[in-house]
Design a protein around this motif. Sequence first.
Motif, mmCIF file in Angstrom:
data_model
loop_
_atom_site.group_PDB
_atom_site.id
_atom_site.type_symbol
_atom_site.label_atom_id
_atom_site.label_comp_id
_atom_site.label_asym_id
_atom_site.label_seq_id
_atom_site.Cartn_x
_atom_site.Cartn_y
_atom_site.Cartn_z
ATOM 1 N N MET B 83 0.851 -1.190 0.000
ATOM 2 C CA MET B 83 0.000 0.000 0.000
ATOM 3 C C MET B 83 0.890 1.245 0.000
ATOM 4 S SD MET B 83 -3.452 0.564 0.598
ATOM 5 C CE MET B 83 -4.219 -0.298 1.972
ATOM 6 N N ILE B 84 0.636 2.132 -0.957
ATOM 7 C CA ILE B 84 1.301 3.438 -0.932
ATOM 8 C C ILE B 84 0.431 4.399 -0.135
ATOM 9 C CG2 ILE B 84 2.042 5.424 -2.318
ATOM 10 C CD1 ILE B 84 2.666 3.557 -4.605
ATOM 11 N N VAL B 85 1.021 5.064 0.847
ATOM 12 C CA VAL B 85 0.259 6.047 1.614
ATOM 13 C C VAL B 85 0.983 7.390 1.583
ATOM 14 C CG1 VAL B 85 -0.624 4.253 3.170
ATOM 15 C CG2 VAL B 85 1.316 5.649 3.883
ATOM 16 N N LYS B 86 0.206 8.407 1.827
ATOM 17 C CA LYS B 86 0.733 9.767 1.801
ATOM 18 C C LYS B 86 0.033 10.525 2.910
ATOM 19 C CE LYS B 86 1.861 13.205 -1.633
ATOM 20 N NZ LYS B 86 1.990 13.452 -3.074
ATOM 21 N N VAL B 87 0.780 11.284 3.686
ATOM 22 C CA VAL B 87 0.170 12.062 4.746
ATOM 23 C C VAL B 87 0.142 13.522 4.319
ATOM 24 C CG1 VAL B 87 0.327 12.755 7.172
ATOM 25 C CG2 VAL B 87 0.935 10.409 6.505
ATOM 26 N N VAL B 88 -1.066 14.087 4.233
ATOM 27 C CA VAL B 88 -1.224 15.484 3.826
ATOM 28 C C VAL B 88 -2.031 16.209 4.896
ATOM 29 C CG1 VAL B 88 -2.063 17.058 2.031
ATOM 30 C CG2 VAL B 88 -1.234 14.776 1.394
ATOM 31 N N ASN B 89 -1.480 17.275 5.441
ATOM 32 C CA ASN B 89 -2.149 18.041 6.512
ATOM 33 C C ASN B 89 -2.654 17.136 7.642
ATOM 34 O OD1 ASN B 89 -1.736 20.388 5.013
ATOM 35 N ND2 ASN B 89 -3.684 20.121 3.910
ATOM 36 N N GLY B 90 -1.824 16.182 8.027
ATOM 37 C CA GLY B 90 -2.179 15.342 9.166
ATOM 38 C C GLY B 90 -3.208 14.271 8.865
ATOM 39 N N ARG B 91 -3.610 14.136 7.594
ATOM 40 C CA ARG B 91 -4.553 13.079 7.210
ATOM 41 C C ARG B 91 -3.818 12.077 6.318
ATOM 42 N NH1 ARG B 91 -7.315 14.698 10.837
ATOM 43 N NH2 ARG B 91 -8.409 12.749 10.584
ATOM 44 N N THR B 92 -4.154 10.792 6.516
ATOM 45 C CA THR B 92 -3.497 9.733 5.764
ATOM 46 C C THR B 92 -4.335 9.337 4.560
ATOM 47 O OG1 THR B 92 -2.667 8.932 7.875
ATOM 48 C CG2 THR B 92 -2.479 7.435 6.002
ATOM 49 N N LEU B 107 -17.364 -9.200 -8.226
ATOM 50 C CA LEU B 107 -16.193 -9.066 -9.098
ATOM 51 C C LEU B 107 -15.252 -7.938 -8.712
ATOM 52 C CD1 LEU B 107 -17.517 -10.019 -12.650
ATOM 53 C CD2 LEU B 107 -16.462 -11.439 -10.888
ATOM 54 N N LEU B 108 -15.712 -6.687 -8.725
ATOM 55 C CA LEU B 108 -14.803 -5.565 -8.493
ATOM 56 C C LEU B 108 -14.797 -5.158 -7.022
ATOM 57 C CD1 LEU B 108 -13.108 -3.971 -10.620
ATOM 58 C CD2 LEU B 108 -14.765 -2.135 -10.341
ATOM 59 N N GLN B 109 -13.611 -5.099 -6.423
ATOM 60 C CA GLN B 109 -13.487 -4.587 -5.061
ATOM 61 C C GLN B 109 -12.245 -3.711 -4.996
ATOM 62 O OE1 GLN B 109 -13.851 -7.504 -1.912
ATOM 63 N NE2 GLN B 109 -15.699 -8.428 -2.796
ATOM 64 N N LEU B 110 -12.038 -3.107 -3.814
ATOM 65 C CA LEU B 110 -10.879 -2.226 -3.658
ATOM 66 C C LEU B 110 -9.717 -3.020 -3.069
ATOM 67 C CD1 LEU B 110 -12.383 1.121 -2.307
ATOM 68 C CD2 LEU B 110 -11.316 0.717 -4.543
ATOM 69 N N SER B 111 -8.644 -3.074 -3.799
ATOM 70 C CA SER B 111 -7.466 -3.795 -3.332
ATOM 71 C C SER B 111 -6.389 -2.782 -2.955
ATOM 72 C CB SER B 111 -6.978 -4.737 -4.429
ATOM 73 O OG SER B 111 -6.114 -4.064 -5.306
ATOM 74 N N PRO B 112 -5.305 -3.249 -2.310
ATOM 75 C CA PRO B 112 -4.202 -2.319 -2.054
ATOM 76 C C PRO B 112 -3.552 -1.908 -3.377
ATOM 77 C CG PRO B 112 -3.774 -4.516 -1.112
ATOM 78 C CD PRO B 112 -5.075 -4.586 -1.815
ATOM 79 N N THR B 113 -2.616 -0.986 -3.310
ATOM 80 C CA THR B 113 -1.973 -0.497 -4.526
ATOM 81 C C THR B 113 -1.416 -1.645 -5.359
ATOM 82 O OG1 THR B 113 -1.153 1.245 -3.048
ATOM 83 C CG2 THR B 113 -0.436 1.312 -5.349
ATOM 84 N N GLU B 134 7.492 -0.956 -8.376
ATOM 85 C CA GLU B 134 8.816 -0.398 -8.072
ATOM 86 C C GLU B 134 8.858 0.307 -6.708
ATOM 87 O OE1 GLU B 134 6.789 0.457 -10.465
ATOM 88 O OE2 GLU B 134 6.632 2.634 -10.711
ATOM 89 N N TYR B 135 7.698 0.660 -6.173
ATOM 90 C CA TYR B 135 7.679 1.290 -4.847
ATOM 91 C C TYR B 135 7.953 0.280 -3.733
ATOM 92 C CZ TYR B 135 5.790 5.589 -6.827
ATOM 93 O OH TYR B 135 5.641 6.745 -7.531
ATOM 94 N N ILE B 166 3.654 -1.343 3.831
ATOM 95 C CA ILE B 166 3.111 0.012 3.633
ATOM 96 C C ILE B 166 4.293 0.956 3.426
ATOM 97 C CG2 ILE B 166 1.757 1.897 4.648
ATOM 98 C CD1 ILE B 166 0.234 -0.100 6.305
ATOM 99 N N VAL B 167 4.239 1.718 2.352
ATOM 100 C CA VAL B 167 5.317 2.654 2.039
ATOM 101 C C VAL B 167 4.741 4.059 2.015
ATOM 102 C CG1 VAL B 167 6.893 3.412 0.223
ATOM 103 C CG2 VAL B 167 6.689 0.982 0.746
#
Lengths: 451, 451
Positions: B83-92, B107-113, B134-135, B166-167
């Motif tokens: 999972m790629i995560v990014k913290v912006v203004n204290g929110r992940t 069929l379609l669901q939400l998977s990690p990156t 590559e991440y 998690i990166v």
Amino acid sequence: MFDDLQDFYEWFAQRNMENSYEIKKVSLDEMPGWGSDPRTGDISHESGKFFSIRGLRVSTDHRETARWEQPIIVQPEIGILGMIVKVVNGRTYCLMQAKMEPGNVNLLQLSPTVQATRSNYTGVHQGNKVPYLEYFVAPRSGRVVVDALQSEQGSWFLNKRNRNIIVEVHDDVPVGDDFCWLSLDQIAELMRVPNLINMDSRTVLSGISFVAPEWGEWAETGLDHGCGLGEPLHSKEQLLSWFTEVKSQYSLERELVPLSEITPWRNSPGRIEHVESRHFSVVGVHVTATNREVSEWSQPMLEPVERGVVGFLGRNINGLFHILVHARTEAGTYDIVEMAPTVSCIPGSYTRSSRERWPRYFDELLRAGENGTLVDVVHSEEGGRFYHAENRYLVVDAGEGFGLDVPEDYCWMTVEQLMEFVRYGNHVNVAARCLLSCLVDRTTRKQLVEI
Amino acid sequence: MFDDLQDFYEWFAQRNMENSYEIKKVSLDEMPGWGSDPRTGDISHESGKFFSIRGLRVSTDHRETARWEQPIIVQPEIGILGMIVKVVNGRTYCLMQAKMEPGNVNLLQLSPTVQATRSNYTGVHQGNKVPYLEYFVAPRSGRVVVDALQSEQGSWFLNKRNRNIIVEVHDDVPVGDDFCWLSLDQIAELMRVPNLINMDSRTVLSGISFVAPEWGEWAETGLDHGCGLGEPLHSKEQLLSWFTEVKSQYSLERELVPLSEITPWRNSPGRIEHVESRHFSVVGVHVTATNREVSEWSQPMLEPVERGVVGFLGRNINGLFHILVHARTEAGTYDIVEMAPTVSCIPGSYTRSSRERWPRYFDELLRAGENGTLVDVVHSEEGGRFYHAENRYLVVDAGEGFGLDVPEDYCWMTVEQLMEFVRYGNHVNVAARCLLSCLVDRTTRKQLVEI
């Protein structure tokens, strides 16, 4: 409790005199109760208990040799290595046992309070009851402070684990003839004596910082010296990620095969040895003893070809002493790699001209003594399975000239960071745990922070 | 990034429309590329890659049944769930992927990156390159914040592990067509929607508290309510000791056997099923898809006989919400036991009158809803291996009338204590991790402390 160590040495000499043992090497064919399977050559006890010696075929992409075969000890049951400790006036005392093991060069060494295989305490031995065992099996009266399944020598055992457990008591504990209380300070001093504190004690003691109030005090001593204020080179997350990455990257496959078919090993009359006299041999011993659970027995043992070397290279990084930890794969490693000393080898098994790589960092380890040697002592490996197996234990300061860039299966961490992983079991291998236990004392702590 | 979830739902509906899939159940004998070994009946791919379905004989003293046989998925390679995560203004924010899996009911669901088997990224698929891989492979640019080898369903997989990673990135990341950023708050809300956040996302998210700044804030919210000031019932040492004790006490032995010989399973034409229609069946599916690595393929899958139930019973102890953790042994468990939900079962595999014990705490779990239900939602298991496998996920407050005395293989711990063990890998099983991820949000945290 001994006011000074002279009293301990007198007591220990007395224990040595009051118990007489005779150890005789015998042919593998002359061990009552033990035999070889006519089809496979595997060596086992007629009861099916204790342990067996079998052949193992190993494939891995994480050693100099991609594929090899060797004899290995198979002992799937989980034994107990248990230490009773008591804290009095802020000092920690451990209940130690003077215990004979047939493989010890000096027979008698100091073991933890209890050192019991499952066969021991379920009565397969038909011998005496294991003293103090009740402190380590539920429901117990003391407070468990450390309790983890830890691996044993991966080169000699397949997936072997013992339960390392420290129980703190507050009530009086009757002290048996072969038992004595030693303070942590005294144990630390005795740890500098060759072949005295046995392997089982050393591995259990690697968790002692989680109970000893002295530990905090010693850590502070460090801070008072104006050092130890920096940050470790890597965070805990980074260390865990390094460990995960190495595990993901390498493979380790094992297959048990008939002992009589492994190469290049031969069954010389009465013993199994490597054809080039490398690594170790499987030998038989006959034991006559008076204070063991049973008074006479035979058993197979592994006898290394010569003394090994295990050692941590360390250096100051950011004002903290870091050690170089190796993620090491051995034939019997439970989960691909464990955190190991920078160097672990039997030098005699290598030649500088051989096709195998000369052990990495071996020369640096021996050379680094010039900057400062923190630990340099010879200790014995488990005398119940290994015959005259000794290792030279080294922790040395390589100096700040030693580069920080290391191969991907090595990682710098502080002593405290490695100790923390001991809690979780199967993270830190037995050689690394034994080295850690040599660093658990006031003097070494002071040395560490002065580097 | 979506300002509100309505935008997300529109985007997701669009993804659903732009990719069309057809899933057809087929006979196990009609899967191009896959075949049964004529001697053993084991099912594998002609390339020798991906996974195989084999027979397993299990012996353990830690289940109602001491010995049984079953089909099991063997897939020794370690995949990546990243999972790629990014913290912006204290929110992940997490980079999620709308991903089709043939076993998903919808069929379609939400998977990690990234959700990649080793075959995926070493090119066995001969399909497209895995985006964002590559991440997650060194040398990577982001900061690794969680990285551990975690087990998958032990009842269906033998020793299977994936690397949960998690990166955290700081730079811009290009967002592909099937990808979107969702905030942790949004994910928490979507976690209450049935069959949307897939299993791979849920297991990775169980480690999110180690990166999300929101977590500290939510924990504080708890304290502001005047609760959460007590001590956990057991210290970390006690929990580790409990886990060690259970591992020492029980045994688990496995042996791979020919799939065609296991009992009481039968090879009905084209599928393998339990003769009493219990547990699960092995079935074949044919997939036609437009946005997968390859556009058409067949594969075997496991199809459970009905929806399962996994749940934690919890209660307030010392002002802190504790959950009742089970040290559970499953056929494919890597190391004897892992920390599991209080209850995990497929009720239809039991009958109240059968010789097997009705699942412990099952009735209490369903009844406890009266005191308060924190989580009650149906989620899917891994749609790449399991066909229409759903579980009802429950976390309920059993109230303070629920006794603290529990059998020796159960233990009370706080949510935070269980989360901490997620870091070390192979401690917390996949069902427990998925339940933990349902508890990682502001609303639930508030509920927890108000209990």
